[in-house]
Write a protein that holds these residues in place. Structure first.
Motif: not given
Length: 79
Positions: A36-39, A50-58
């Motif tokens: 997630f940090t590299m992304l 946004l959806v990919k970021e939220i799913l990865m963080a969750a």
């Protein structure tokens, strides 16, 4: 209510498997946190999702949360 007639409490997770669960769950969570940090570092404002970021963080937070609970149980802090 007689205590001697009550069933003994048995934990749902055996104590001997707590170290393995801790290492596995925290490892997966840290891997997802690193990805997630590299992304976030490598993406620009034009190609973010946004959806990919939220799913990865969750997902990362769920794995790290459960890994932390098993870590606390492993060291003897019963939550």
């Amino acid at each position: 209510m007689d205590i001697s007639k009550m069933d003994k409490y048995i934990a749902p997770v055996q104590f001997s498997s707590l170290p393995a669960l801790t290492i596995l769950l925290c490892g997966i969570g840290l891997f997802l946190l690193a990805s997630f940090t590299m992304l976030q570092v490598t993406s620009t404002k034009y190609n973010r999702n946004l959806v990919k970021e939220i799913l990865m963080a969750a997902t990362s937070s769920v794995f790290l949360g459960f890994g932390s609970v098993f870590l606390l149980l492993w060291v003897g802090i019963y939550v």
